[in-house]
Motif scaffolding. Structure first.
Motif, short mmCIF file in Angstrom:
data_model
loop_
_atom_site.label_atom_id
_atom_site.label_comp_id
_atom_site.label_asym_id
_atom_site.label_seq_id
_atom_site.Cartn_x
_atom_site.Cartn_y
_atom_site.Cartn_z
N LEU A 50 -4.92 -19.98 -12.84
CA LEU A 50 -3.34 -19.97 -13.10
C LEU A 50 -2.66 -19.38 -11.69
O LEU A 50 -1.64 -18.99 -11.80
CB LEU A 50 -3.13 -19.17 -14.32
N GLY A 51 -3.52 -18.69 -10.83
CA GLY A 51 -2.95 -18.34 -9.59
C GLY A 51 -2.51 -16.88 -9.67
O GLY A 51 -2.01 -16.32 -8.89
N ALA A 52 -2.81 -16.31 -10.58
CA ALA A 52 -2.61 -14.89 -11.12
C ALA A 52 -4.09 -13.94 -10.81
O ALA A 52 -5.13 -14.69 -10.69
CB ALA A 52 -2.18 -14.40 -12.52
N CYS A 53 -3.95 -12.61 -10.34
CA CYS A 53 -5.11 -11.84 -10.06
C CYS A 53 -5.94 -12.16 -11.25
O CYS A 53 -5.41 -11.61 -12.56
CB CYS A 53 -4.74 -10.42 -9.66
N HIS A 54 -7.25 -12.42 -11.04
CA HIS A 54 -8.20 -12.37 -12.11
C HIS A 54 -8.41 -11.13 -13.04
O HIS A 54 -8.31 -10.10 -12.33
CB HIS A 54 -9.63 -12.99 -11.61
N GLY A 55 -8.63 -11.02 -14.17
CA GLY A 55 -8.73 -9.86 -15.22
C GLY A 55 -9.89 -9.14 -14.70
O GLY A 55 -10.01 -8.01 -14.53
N GLY A 56 -10.97 -9.70 -14.27
CA GLY A 56 -12.20 -9.32 -13.86
C GLY A 56 -11.94 -8.55 -12.38
O GLY A 56 -12.78 -7.63 -12.21
N MET A 57 -11.19 -8.94 -11.63
CA MET A 57 -10.78 -8.13 -10.47
C MET A 57 -9.83 -6.98 -10.67
O MET A 57 -10.43 -5.63 -10.22
CB MET A 57 -9.89 -9.22 -9.57
N LEU A 58 -9.12 -7.08 -11.64
CA LEU A 58 -8.20 -5.77 -12.01
C LEU A 58 -9.26 -4.65 -12.48
O LEU A 58 -8.98 -3.62 -12.54
CB LEU A 58 -7.27 -6.20 -12.97
N MET A 59 -10.24 -5.30 -13.42
CA MET A 59 -11.33 -4.26 -14.11
C MET A 59 -12.05 -3.73 -12.97
O MET A 59 -12.30 -2.54 -13.23
CB MET A 59 -12.18 -5.25 -15.26
N SER A 60 -12.58 -4.43 -12.32
CA SER A 60 -13.22 -3.86 -10.99
C SER A 60 -12.59 -2.93 -10.30
O SER A 60 -13.20 -1.92 -10.02
CB SER A 60 -13.73 -4.94 -10.28
N PHE A 61 -11.35 -3.25 -9.78
CA PHE A 61 -10.45 -2.19 -9.25
C PHE A 61 -10.18 -0.89 -10.04
O PHE A 61 -10.42 -0.06 -9.48
CB PHE A 61 -9.10 -2.98 -8.76
N ALA A 62 -10.03 -1.04 -11.44
CA ALA A 62 -9.47 0.06 -12.11
C ALA A 62 -10.76 0.95 -12.15
O ALA A 62 -10.75 2.16 -11.97
CB ALA A 62 -9.33 -0.39 -13.60
N SER A 113 0.64 -9.25 -15.10
CA SER A 113 -0.39 -9.95 -14.25
C SER A 113 0.32 -9.43 -12.95
O SER A 113 1.34 -9.32 -12.30
CB SER A 113 -0.46 -11.15 -14.40
N ALA A 114 -0.65 -9.56 -12.01
CA ALA A 114 -0.31 -9.67 -10.54
C ALA A 114 -0.42 -10.99 -9.82
O ALA A 114 -1.19 -11.55 -10.27
CB ALA A 114 -1.04 -8.45 -9.51
N GLN A 115 0.34 -11.14 -8.96
CA GLN A 115 0.62 -12.76 -8.41
C GLN A 115 0.13 -12.58 -6.98
O GLN A 115 0.06 -11.48 -6.33
CB GLN A 115 1.94 -13.11 -8.39
N LEU A 116 -0.34 -13.47 -6.48
CA LEU A 116 -0.86 -13.74 -5.06
C LEU A 116 0.31 -13.04 -4.11
O LEU A 116 1.48 -13.38 -4.06
CB LEU A 116 -0.78 -15.30 -4.68
N GLY A 117 -0.30 -12.50 -3.29
CA GLY A 117 0.54 -11.63 -2.06
C GLY A 117 0.94 -10.22 -2.62
O GLY A 117 1.55 -9.54 -1.82
N GLU A 118 0.96 -10.00 -4.08
CA GLU A 118 1.25 -8.61 -4.16
C GLU A 118 0.35 -7.36 -3.99
O GLU A 118 -1.05 -7.73 -3.94
CB GLU A 118 1.74 -8.31 -5.86
N PHE A 119 0.91 -6.47 -3.88
CA PHE A 119 -0.13 -5.20 -3.21
C PHE A 119 -0.17 -4.31 -4.58
O PHE A 119 0.89 -3.77 -5.08
CB PHE A 119 0.53 -4.31 -2.32
N VAL A 120 -1.35 -4.32 -5.03
CA VAL A 120 -1.60 -3.67 -6.34
C VAL A 120 -2.35 -2.14 -5.96
O VAL A 120 -3.09 -1.89 -5.04
CB VAL A 120 -2.68 -4.55 -7.14
N GLU A 121 -2.01 -1.26 -6.82
CA GLU A 121 -2.28 0.25 -6.39
C GLU A 121 -2.64 0.64 -7.70
O GLU A 121 -2.27 0.32 -8.82
CB GLU A 121 -1.03 1.11 -5.91
N GLY A 122 -3.83 1.65 -7.65
CA GLY A 122 -4.17 2.41 -8.66
C GLY A 122 -4.78 3.82 -8.59
O GLY A 122 -5.23 3.96 -7.46
N GLN A 123 -4.95 4.52 -9.43
CA GLN A 123 -5.25 5.97 -9.44
C GLN A 123 -5.79 6.45 -10.87
O GLN A 123 -5.50 6.02 -11.75
CB GLN A 123 -4.57 7.02 -8.82
N GLY A 124 -6.65 7.35 -10.87
CA GLY A 124 -7.07 8.08 -12.01
C GLY A 124 -6.77 9.85 -12.15
O GLY A 124 -6.44 10.19 -11.07
#
Length: 157
Positions: A57-69, A97-108
């Motif tokens: 669908l052109g959005a960031c894949h959930g598997g990528m978000l899980m791996s990044f988390a 969801s995150a779209q192509l080109g967006e900068f995604v950030e995360g922390q614990g």
């Protein structure tokens, strides 16, 4: 701009971030990943959503978000304790969801430690929009030499 760079790859990285030098393994495959040190024992990880991160669908894949988390939330153990670690459990809620080109950030945030098992609460976001929240359980394997950005790191003279 070079013709062989996507728009996401040529976009500016936010101030304070430096590319992680992960030259082998899975981190290299899903990168590039970036880190901003927010203080001793604190950091935020980030990545720009590129074409190889997207789903059909052109959005960031959930598997990528899980791996990044997994990496962004578990990173707090390295930063505060200087241990190598593995993931025991990762529980997440996808909120946006995150779209192509967006900068995604995360922390614990480290919540608890018992018998070298750590409980972490985490958040993944882009701009003002929260993408994921959750908790992780991580098991420390062994202490290792502290690295820059970690609480126990000391500059060698």
């Amino acid at each position: 701009m070079s013709d062989d760079l996507t728009e996401a790859q040529s976009a500016a990285i936010p101030p304070g971030y430096a590319q992680l030098n992960w030259t082998r393994g899975f981190g290299r495959q899903i990168g590039p990943l970036y880190e901003r040190h927010d203080g001793p024992g604190e950091a935020t990880l980030g990545f720009r959503v590129e074409e190889h991160h997207t789903n059909g669908l052109g959005a960031c894949h959930g598997g990528m978000l899980m791996s990044f988390a997994d990496m962004a939330w578990g990173r707090i153990i390295s930063l505060q304790k200087s241990y190598s670690w593995v993931t025991v459990r990762l529980m997440t809620d996808f909120l946006s969801s995150a779209q192509l080109g967006e900068f995604v950030e995360g922390q614990g945030e480290l919540l608890a430690e018992e018998d070298l098992v750590f409980t972490v609460r985490g958040r993944i976001w882009t701009g003002e929009r929260t993408l994921m929240t959750g908790t992780g359980i991580f098991k420390a394997l062994s202490p290792r030499k502290p690295r820059p950005g970690e609480i126990a790191f000391r500059e060698e003279a």
